[in-house]
Design a protein around this motif. Structure first.
Motif, PDB file in Angstrom:
ATOM      1  N   TYR A  33      62.401  34.315  18.669  1.00  0.00           N
ATOM      2  CA  TYR A  33      62.220  33.008  18.294  1.00  0.00           C
ATOM      3  C   TYR A  33      63.791  32.356  18.023  1.00  0.00           C
ATOM      4  CZ  TYR A  33      57.575  33.457  17.656  1.00  0.00           C
ATOM      5  OH  TYR A  33      55.884  33.491  18.028  1.00  0.00           O
ATOM      6  N   ILE A  34      63.974  31.367  18.429  1.00  0.00           N
ATOM      7  CA  ILE A  34      65.185  30.591  17.823  1.00  0.00           C
ATOM      8  C   ILE A  34      64.889  29.354  17.173  1.00  0.00           C
ATOM      9  CG2 ILE A  34      67.189  29.209  18.614  1.00  0.00           C
ATOM     10  CD1 ILE A  34      67.602  31.990  19.178  1.00  0.00           C
ATOM     11  N   GLY A  35      65.250  29.276  15.958  1.00  0.00           N
ATOM     12  CA  GLY A  35      64.823  28.213  15.088  1.00  0.00           C
ATOM     13  C   GLY A  35      65.977  27.075  14.986  1.00  0.00           C
ATOM     14  N   SER A  49      62.624  23.060  14.112  1.00  0.00           N
ATOM     15  CA  SER A  49      61.902  23.510  14.990  1.00  0.00           C
ATOM     16  C   SER A  49      62.138  24.689  15.388  1.00  0.00           C
ATOM     17  CB  SER A  49      62.165  22.439  16.516  1.00  0.00           C
ATOM     18  OG  SER A  49      61.591  22.860  17.510  1.00  0.00           O
ATOM     19  N   THR A  50      61.292  25.495  16.242  1.00  0.00           N
ATOM     20  CA  THR A  50      61.521  26.936  16.474  1.00  0.00           C
ATOM     21  C   THR A  50      60.766  26.905  17.983  1.00  0.00           C
ATOM     22  OG1 THR A  50      61.214  28.973  15.927  1.00  0.00           O
ATOM     23  CG2 THR A  50      59.171  27.855  15.338  1.00  0.00           C
ATOM     24  N   ILE A  51      61.349  27.893  18.718  1.00  0.00           N
ATOM     25  CA  ILE A  51      60.579  28.088  20.072  1.00  0.00           C
ATOM     26  C   ILE A  51      60.825  29.431  20.371  1.00  0.00           C
ATOM     27  CG2 ILE A  51      63.258  27.881  21.135  1.00  0.00           C
ATOM     28  CD1 ILE A  51      61.651  26.480  23.396  1.00  0.00           C
ATOM     29  N   ARG A  52      59.547  29.914  20.961  1.00  0.00           N
ATOM     30  CA  ARG A  52      59.652  31.505  21.261  1.00  0.00           C
ATOM     31  C   ARG A  52      60.134  31.633  22.939  1.00  0.00           C
ATOM     32  NH1 ARG A  52      53.772  33.548  20.549  1.00  0.00           N
ATOM     33  NH2 ARG A  52      53.542  32.322  22.350  1.00  0.00           N
ATOM     34  N   LEU A  53      61.181  32.305  23.136  1.00  0.00           N
ATOM     35  CA  LEU A  53      61.827  32.201  24.361  1.00  0.00           C
ATOM     36  C   LEU A  53      60.957  32.828  25.352  1.00  0.00           C
ATOM     37  CD1 LEU A  53      65.443  33.495  23.324  1.00  0.00           C
ATOM     38  CD2 LEU A  53      64.447  31.317  23.247  1.00  0.00           C
ATOM     39  N   ARG A  72      64.408  25.847  26.215  1.00  0.00           N
ATOM     40  CA  ARG A  72      65.427  26.899  26.263  1.00  0.00           C
ATOM     41  C   ARG A  72      65.666  27.253  27.978  1.00  0.00           C
ATOM     42  NH1 ARG A  72      60.633  28.022  28.879  1.00  0.00           N
ATOM     43  NH2 ARG A  72      59.898  30.371  29.009  1.00  0.00           N
ATOM     44  N   ASP A  73      66.884  27.920  28.006  1.00  0.00           N
ATOM     45  CA  ASP A  73      67.113  28.524  29.504  1.00  0.00           C
ATOM     46  C   ASP A  73      67.672  29.790  29.134  1.00  0.00           C
ATOM     47  OD1 ASP A  73      68.536  28.940  31.652  1.00  0.00           O
ATOM     48  OD2 ASP A  73      69.551  27.182  31.751  1.00  0.00           O
ATOM     49  N   ASN A  74      66.631  30.733  29.586  1.00  0.00           N
ATOM     50  CA  ASN A  74      66.746  32.216  29.206  1.00  0.00           C
ATOM     51  C   ASN A  74      67.796  32.716  30.194  1.00  0.00           C
ATOM     52  OD1 ASN A  74      64.687  31.890  27.383  1.00  0.00           O
ATOM     53  ND2 ASN A  74      63.237  32.991  28.762  1.00  0.00           N
ATOM     54  N   CYS A  96      71.489  26.706  14.254  1.00  0.00           N
ATOM     55  CA  CYS A  96      70.349  27.694  14.834  1.00  0.00           C
ATOM     56  C   CYS A  96      70.281  28.987  14.213  1.00  0.00           C
ATOM     57  CB  CYS A  96      70.302  27.650  16.525  1.00  0.00           C
ATOM     58  SG  CYS A  96      72.066  28.450  16.939  1.00  0.00           S
ATOM     59  N   ALA A  97      69.159  29.654  14.537  1.00  0.00           N
ATOM     60  CA  ALA A  97      68.837  31.019  13.701  1.00  0.00           C
ATOM     61  C   ALA A  97      67.882  31.733  14.779  1.00  0.00           C
ATOM     62  CB  ALA A  97      68.349  30.916  12.401  1.00  0.00           C
ATOM     63  N   PHE A  98      67.995  33.062  14.524  1.00  0.00           N
ATOM     64  CA  PHE A  98      67.512  33.980  15.434  1.00  0.00           C
ATOM     65  C   PHE A  98      66.468  34.970  14.720  1.00  0.00           C
ATOM     66  CE2 PHE A  98      68.100  36.894  19.122  1.00  0.00           C
ATOM     67  CZ  PHE A  98      67.407  37.973  18.644  1.00  0.00           C
ATOM     68  N   ARG A  99      65.259  35.046  15.305  1.00  0.00           N
ATOM     69  CA  ARG A  99      64.237  36.019  14.631  1.00  0.00           C
ATOM     70  C   ARG A  99      63.671  36.805  15.692  1.00  0.00           C
ATOM     71  NH1 ARG A  99      58.883  34.655  12.863  1.00  0.00           N
ATOM     72  NH2 ARG A  99      58.268  35.825  10.942  1.00  0.00           N
ATOM     73  N   ILE A 100      63.313  38.019  15.477  1.00  0.00           N
ATOM     74  CA  ILE A 100      62.415  38.798  16.201  1.00  0.00           C
ATOM     75  C   ILE A 100      61.182  38.979  15.399  1.00  0.00           C
ATOM     76  CG2 ILE A 100      61.991  40.862  17.464  1.00  0.00           C
ATOM     77  CD1 ILE A 100      64.901  41.041  17.965  1.00  0.00           C
TER      78      ILE A 100
END
Length: 124
Positions: A33-35, A49-53, A72-74, A96-100
């Motif tokens: 996830y990128i938030g 906001s947050t989005i699952r890649l 997103r653009d993977n 922006c922040a990163f989470r698994i």
């Protein structure tokens, strides 16, 4: 090591739009996830906001639905935040922040890697 770099901030007038970018120099996974969060002077950090890649599933702060859109653009390891109809209340440092994880989170404490932020200033 995860590196996140935000860009696209600036000074705009009320009613304008901006698109923020977040580029991640890290391999991403299906459960990444990128938030997006923001912090105005003297205020706490606020979820945007947050989005699952893996599938683009996105979630927004209720107050921002309809004005902000995350995508997103993977292929580029990039996430974007399109912000429309900006108001002075949107003035903040945007991160922006990163989470698994297997589930999304709106809590900044659940994100382990952060960028340096990009400043958005909206004049009236």
């Amino acid at each position: 090591q995860v590196q996140l770099v935000e860009s696209g901030g600036g000074l705009v007038q009320a009613g304008a739009s901006l698109r923020l970018s977040c580029e991640a120099s890290v391999r991403t996974f299906s459960t990444t996830y990128i938030g997006w969060f923001r912090q105005a002077p003297g205020k706490d950090r606020e979820f945007v906001s947050t989005i699952r890649l893996s599938d683009g599933n996105a979630h927004y702060a209720d107050s921002l639905k309809g004005r902000f859109t995350v995508s997103r653009d993977n292929a580029k390891n990039a996430v974007y935040l399109q912000m429309n109809s900006l108001t002075p209340e949107d003035t903040a440092l945007y991160f922006c922040a990163f989470r698994i994880a297997s589930v999304l989170s709106t809590n900044s404490d659940d994100y382990f890697y952060w960028g340096q932020g990009t400043q958005v200033t909206v004049s009236s």
